[in-house]
Write a protein that holds these residues in place. Structure first.
Motif, PDB file in Angstrom:
ATOM      1  N   ARG A  47       1.192  -1.505  -0.144  1.00  0.00           N
ATOM      2  CA  ARG A  47       0.106  -0.122   0.217  1.00  0.00           C
ATOM      3  C   ARG A  47       1.291   1.372  -0.167  1.00  0.00           C
ATOM      4  N   THR A  48       0.609   2.336  -0.986  1.00  0.00           N
ATOM      5  CA  THR A  48       0.828   3.485  -0.550  1.00  0.00           C
ATOM      6  C   THR A  48       0.412   4.317  -0.427  1.00  0.00           C
ATOM      7  N   THR A  97      -0.899   8.752  -7.195  1.00  0.00           N
ATOM      8  CA  THR A  97      -0.946   7.717  -6.007  1.00  0.00           C
ATOM      9  C   THR A  97      -2.077   6.990  -5.963  1.00  0.00           C
ATOM     10  N   SER A 108      -2.142   3.121  -6.592  1.00  0.00           N
ATOM     11  CA  SER A 108      -3.041   2.139  -5.698  1.00  0.00           C
ATOM     12  C   SER A 108      -3.813   1.024  -5.719  1.00  0.00           C
ATOM     13  N   ASN A 149      -2.818  -2.325  -5.787  1.00  0.00           N
ATOM     14  CA  ASN A 149      -2.698  -3.066  -3.879  1.00  0.00           C
ATOM     15  C   ASN A 149      -4.373  -4.030  -4.816  1.00  0.00           C
TER      16      ASN A 149
END
Length: 206
Positions: free
Chosen positions: A7-8, A15, A19, A23
């Motif tokens: 996870r960012t 972003t 994600s 993710n």
């Protein structure tokens, strides 16, 4: 299923796209998995997520526009009420769609996201704090409500979806200027509703 450990933090539009791509996995993805991918405890990233999927190819799925409008309505009403961690119905969290549609939309959006992100920075930050957060949530409630009549007009739900995306981006990046732009987008959507309501009323069979 989410890819644990990749996870960012969502701090910008780019972003968010990263994600959603990194993710999530599998053929189908649920909205609950998307919430976990972006971090469901933060109001800004969640609104940014809802706004993005509302104007992405996912919105072309029959009934998706109504689902996302209802999701926005439920989430934003709880933010207005001051709940720190809004609750969402299991039926909406379990709403599933093909992941490849999500990824295609995210990949295309990521190509242009950096241009928008370059213009976003902390400005007029007081507009992104309480009590203005509740005002933003109230406008999101209104954007969700006008989505229902607009769903009968092709492409018209784009405006309230864009409004929610901009509100989410403004809260995420703490940019009050973007928040003001979101208000302008909301005004545009409201004007469209005012123009089409008489036509829709004329088609009503009762």
């Amino acid at each position: 299923m989410n890819r644990r450990g990749t996870r960012t933090p969502v701090t910008s539009l780019r972003t968010l796209m990263r994600s959603l791509i990194l993710n999530t996995e599998g053929q189908d993805v649920s909205f609950e998995e998307l919430m976990h991918a972006v971090g469901r405890r933060a109001h800004g990233p969640v609104l940014l997520l809802i706004g993005f999927i509302s104007i992405s190819p996912i919105a072309a799925i029959p009934g998706a526009t109504i689902v996302f409008a209802t999701l926005t309505l439920i989430f934003a009403l709880q933010v207005v009420a001051g709940l720190p961690h809004p609750w969402l119905p299991r039926r909406i969290l379990d709403f599933r769609f093909r992941r490849d549609i999500l990824v295609r939309g995210a990949v295309v959006a990521e190509r242009y996201a950096h241009m928008l992100d370059a213009l976003v920075k902390p400005r007029l930050t007081f507009l992104t704090e309480a009590p203005f957060i509740q005002l933003v949530a109230l406008l999101c409630v209104m954007a969700a409500l006008i989505t229902y009549p607009l769903s009968f007009v092709p492409l018209a739900p784009f405006l309230p979806g864009l409004t929610i995306l901009l509100f989410g981006l403004a809260l995420t990046a703490r940019d009050g200027v973007v928040l003001l732009l979101a208000m302008a987008a909301f005004t545009g959507g409201l004007l469209v509703v005012i123009r089409i309501l008489p036509r829709l009323a004329a088609l009503w069979p009762f």
